[in-house]
Design a protein around this motif. Structure first.
Motif, PDB file in Angstrom:
ATOM      1  N   LEU A  44      13.007   8.938  25.098  1.00  0.00           N
ATOM      2  CA  LEU A  44      13.646   8.278  23.953  1.00  0.00           C
ATOM      3  C   LEU A  44      12.659   8.136  22.793  1.00  0.00           C
ATOM      4  O   LEU A  44      13.006   8.379  21.632  1.00  0.00           O
ATOM      5  CB  LEU A  44      14.131   6.888  24.358  1.00  0.00           C
ATOM      6  N   ALA A  45      11.443   7.709  23.116  1.00  0.00           N
ATOM      7  CA  ALA A  45      10.430   7.531  22.073  1.00  0.00           C
ATOM      8  C   ALA A  45      10.084   8.875  21.427  1.00  0.00           C
ATOM      9  O   ALA A  45       9.995   8.979  20.194  1.00  0.00           O
ATOM     10  CB  ALA A  45       9.186   6.866  22.663  1.00  0.00           C
ATOM     11  N   ILE A  46       9.937   9.905  22.258  1.00  0.00           N
ATOM     12  CA  ILE A  46       9.639  11.247  21.719  1.00  0.00           C
ATOM     13  C   ILE A  46      10.776  11.718  20.826  1.00  0.00           C
ATOM     14  O   ILE A  46      10.572  12.215  19.718  1.00  0.00           O
ATOM     15  CB  ILE A  46       9.422  12.262  22.875  1.00  0.00           C
ATOM     16  N   CYS A  47      12.004  11.544  21.322  1.00  0.00           N
ATOM     17  CA  CYS A  47      13.200  11.927  20.560  1.00  0.00           C
ATOM     18  C   CYS A  47      13.186  11.245  19.197  1.00  0.00           C
ATOM     19  O   CYS A  47      13.445  11.869  18.169  1.00  0.00           O
ATOM     20  CB  CYS A  47      14.451  11.542  21.352  1.00  0.00           C
ATOM     21  N   HIS A  48      12.833   9.972  19.168  1.00  0.00           N
ATOM     22  CA  HIS A  48      12.851   9.248  17.891  1.00  0.00           C
ATOM     23  C   HIS A  48      11.796   9.793  16.933  1.00  0.00           C
ATOM     24  O   HIS A  48      12.055   9.977  15.745  1.00  0.00           O
ATOM     25  CB  HIS A  48      12.650   7.748  18.093  1.00  0.00           C
ATOM     26  N   ILE A  49      10.619  10.082  17.451  1.00  0.00           N
ATOM     27  CA  ILE A  49       9.548  10.612  16.583  1.00  0.00           C
ATOM     28  C   ILE A  49       9.972  11.959  15.991  1.00  0.00           C
ATOM     29  O   ILE A  49       9.763  12.220  14.817  1.00  0.00           O
ATOM     30  CB  ILE A  49       8.234  10.755  17.382  1.00  0.00           C
ATOM     31  N   TRP A  50      10.612  12.782  16.794  1.00  0.00           N
ATOM     32  CA  TRP A  50      10.990  14.112  16.327  1.00  0.00           C
ATOM     33  C   TRP A  50      12.220  14.104  15.429  1.00  0.00           C
ATOM     34  O   TRP A  50      12.354  14.937  14.548  1.00  0.00           O
ATOM     35  CB  TRP A  50      11.221  15.034  17.522  1.00  0.00           C
ATOM     36  N   ARG A  51      13.127  13.159  15.679  1.00  0.00           N
ATOM     37  CA  ARG A  51      14.351  13.120  14.858  1.00  0.00           C
ATOM     38  C   ARG A  51      14.139  12.331  13.572  1.00  0.00           C
ATOM     39  O   ARG A  51      14.892  12.485  12.615  1.00  0.00           O
ATOM     40  CB  ARG A  51      15.512  12.496  15.639  1.00  0.00           C
ATOM     41  N   ALA A  52      13.159  11.430  13.559  1.00  0.00           N
ATOM     42  CA  ALA A  52      13.000  10.510  12.432  1.00  0.00           C
ATOM     43  C   ALA A  52      12.887  11.223  11.076  1.00  0.00           C
ATOM     44  O   ALA A  52      13.532  10.811  10.117  1.00  0.00           O
ATOM     45  CB  ALA A  52      11.805   9.594  12.673  1.00  0.00           C
ATOM     46  N   PRO A  53      12.081  12.316  10.958  1.00  0.00           N
ATOM     47  CA  PRO A  53      11.982  12.948   9.635  1.00  0.00           C
ATOM     48  C   PRO A  53      13.351  13.389   9.107  1.00  0.00           C
ATOM     49  O   PRO A  53      13.694  13.140   7.952  1.00  0.00           O
ATOM     50  CB  PRO A  53      11.080  14.149   9.887  1.00  0.00           C
ATOM     51  N   ALA A  54      14.152  13.991   9.972  1.00  0.00           N
ATOM     52  CA  ALA A  54      15.484  14.446   9.559  1.00  0.00           C
ATOM     53  C   ALA A  54      16.355  13.252   9.184  1.00  0.00           C
ATOM     54  O   ALA A  54      17.052  13.272   8.168  1.00  0.00           O
ATOM     55  CB  ALA A  54      16.134  15.239  10.695  1.00  0.00           C
ATOM     56  N   LYS A  61      18.048  14.325  25.616  1.00  0.00           N
ATOM     57  CA  LYS A  61      17.832  15.511  26.452  1.00  0.00           C
ATOM     58  C   LYS A  61      17.624  16.758  25.597  1.00  0.00           C
ATOM     59  O   LYS A  61      16.746  17.569  25.863  1.00  0.00           O
ATOM     60  CB  LYS A  61      19.034  15.721  27.380  1.00  0.00           C
ATOM     61  N   ALA A  62      18.467  16.881  24.543  1.00  0.00           N
ATOM     62  CA  ALA A  62      18.354  18.049  23.673  1.00  0.00           C
ATOM     63  C   ALA A  62      17.000  18.049  22.964  1.00  0.00           C
ATOM     64  O   ALA A  62      16.382  19.107  22.788  1.00  0.00           O
ATOM     65  CB  ALA A  62      19.494  18.056  22.654  1.00  0.00           C
ATOM     66  N   ALA A  63      16.527  16.861  22.574  1.00  0.00           N
ATOM     67  CA  ALA A  63      15.256  16.787  21.846  1.00  0.00           C
ATOM     68  C   ALA A  63      14.102  17.261  22.718  1.00  0.00           C
ATOM     69  O   ALA A  63      13.256  18.038  22.273  1.00  0.00           O
ATOM     70  CB  ALA A  63      15.010  15.357  21.358  1.00  0.00           C
ATOM     71  N   VAL A  64      14.052  16.820  23.979  1.00  0.00           N
ATOM     72  CA  VAL A  64      12.859  17.135  24.779  1.00  0.00           C
ATOM     73  C   VAL A  64      12.990  18.401  25.623  1.00  0.00           C
ATOM     74  O   VAL A  64      11.978  18.991  25.998  1.00  0.00           O
ATOM     75  CB  VAL A  64      12.399  15.946  25.676  1.00  0.00           C
ATOM     76  N   THR A  65      14.247  18.828  25.925  1.00  0.00           N
ATOM     77  CA  THR A  65      14.382  20.029  26.772  1.00  0.00           C
ATOM     78  C   THR A  65      15.086  21.185  26.059  1.00  0.00           C
ATOM     79  O   THR A  65      15.100  22.300  26.578  1.00  0.00           O
ATOM     80  CB  THR A  65      15.207  19.749  28.057  1.00  0.00           C
ATOM     81  N   GLY A  66      15.707  20.912  24.922  1.00  0.00           N
ATOM     82  CA  GLY A  66      16.462  21.966  24.248  1.00  0.00           C
ATOM     83  C   GLY A  66      17.909  22.019  24.686  1.00  0.00           C
ATOM     84  O   GLY A  66      18.721  22.715  24.091  1.00  0.00           O
ATOM     85  N   SER A  67      18.269  21.265  25.738  1.00  0.00           N
ATOM     86  CA  SER A  67      19.660  21.248  26.211  1.00  0.00           C
ATOM     87  C   SER A  67      20.155  19.817  26.394  1.00  0.00           C
ATOM     88  O   SER A  67      19.493  19.011  27.064  1.00  0.00           O
ATOM     89  CB  SER A  67      19.800  21.988  27.540  1.00  0.00           C
ATOM     90  N   GLY A  68      21.299  19.498  25.823  1.00  0.00           N
ATOM     91  CA  GLY A  68      21.886  18.165  25.945  1.00  0.00           C
ATOM     92  C   GLY A  68      22.400  17.866  27.331  1.00  0.00           C
ATOM     93  O   GLY A  68      22.783  16.737  27.624  1.00  0.00           O
ATOM     94  N   ARG A  69      22.428  18.919  28.208  1.00  0.00           N
ATOM     95  CA  ARG A  69      22.935  18.704  29.562  1.00  0.00           C
ATOM     96  C   ARG A  69      21.842  18.850  30.613  1.00  0.00           C
ATOM     97  O   ARG A  69      22.124  19.096  31.783  1.00  0.00           O
ATOM     98  CB  ARG A  69      24.090  19.670  29.836  1.00  0.00           C
TER      99      ARG A  69
END
Lengths: 179, 179
Positions: free
Chosen positions: B148-158, B109-117
């Motif tokens: 989930l897939a978007i989150c993984h693409i964006w978090r993967a570099p870190a 949620k935080a990855a795609v909307t900016g908020s974990g809630r």
């Protein structure tokens, strides 16, 4: 009736094969533990469990697989791994068309000791006696897997009668037209 | 980077494939739901999920599979099924040597909307915008799989940088002799 009992777990997955029918002495055909390293990735651990279960199915060709029914009120940290290991065991069996039965820990304890609240030592002692072993199988997961298989053999006749009664009742009940 | 996201569930298992790299527009390659009948036996449902996931892996050949990390504090009745469905997805990926990543619902949620809630509607709206779709994917499980897939693409570099730093540190650390 030949039953593979599976006490699911990621680190130690107990497996035991028992042959027999209710009311007759039972025979243990094999017992062991499928282990996976705690530091391995979860996906790899599940693959290792799959390979282990497949070996047991290949070697013993059970007619039934009895798996412990996992409850989420147990230890929160381990219950997810237990559920995941049990899914792999059920998947392996169902893929081969082997019927899968789930028994709760208290059903298993009650079946082999007479009490649903028996401790590990009591279960181990009764498994040893019922299968005429020289010593309790170690670790406890292995003994629990044998207890699951015994429980299934002993409960199966009752479960079958129940299912037959339900089927008969359903067939008789005036529940809409049938062609 | 091509990622299959899996929102695990026994009744509805969301699947979505996204391709792209962090910082560039993303492309949706496919989205759907693997369904199993609630009245089927658990073993058969797990086999159906395995077959469904295998089809998605065959068709899209993802380099990564991102699965929602299941927590047991959720609804007690559904969490076991979710854990079991997630085990099947991880097993299918690991068997093919595809790396599996787990992301928590709040990370996604935080990855795609900016908020974990963020709520379901917000996640659906952002998935629609980020993938330039004409409407939010339905049901919510399908949208969650894409998230989930978007989150993984964006978090993967870190995550990769972190793993490289750990590996470097481990290699440098004087931890016993090496041959």
């Amino acid at each position: 009736m030949r039953v593979l009992g599976v006490d699911p777990g990621l680190t130690r997955c107990g497996v035991g094969v028992v042959e027999g029918v209710a009311g007759r002495p039972l025979t243990m055909l094999g017992v062991g533990v499928v282990r996976t390293p705690a530091d391995a990735e979860l996906g790899h651990r599940l693959v290792a469990i799959e390979q282990g279960i497949e070996q047991w199915l290949d070697e013993h060709r059970p007619e039934y697989v009895a798996v412990e029914r996992v409850f989420s009120q147990h230890n929160v940290r381990t219950v997810m791994g237990t559920a995941q290991a049990s899914a792999v065991a059920m998947l392996c069996a169902a893929r081969r068309g082997i019927p899968v039965a789930l028994h709760t820990p208290s059903e298993v304890k009650a079946a082999v000791t007479g009490s649903g609240r028996a401790d590990k030592a009591q279960v181990g002692a009764m498994v040893t006696r019922l299968l005429r072993l020289s010593a309790p199988p170690k670790p406890a997961d292995a003994a629990d897997a044998l207890a699951l298989a015994i429980c299934h053999i002993w409960r199966a006749p009752a479960q079958n009668r129940l299912q037959q009664a339900v089927a008969l009742h359903t067939a008789k009940a005036p529940k809409g037209r049938t062609a």
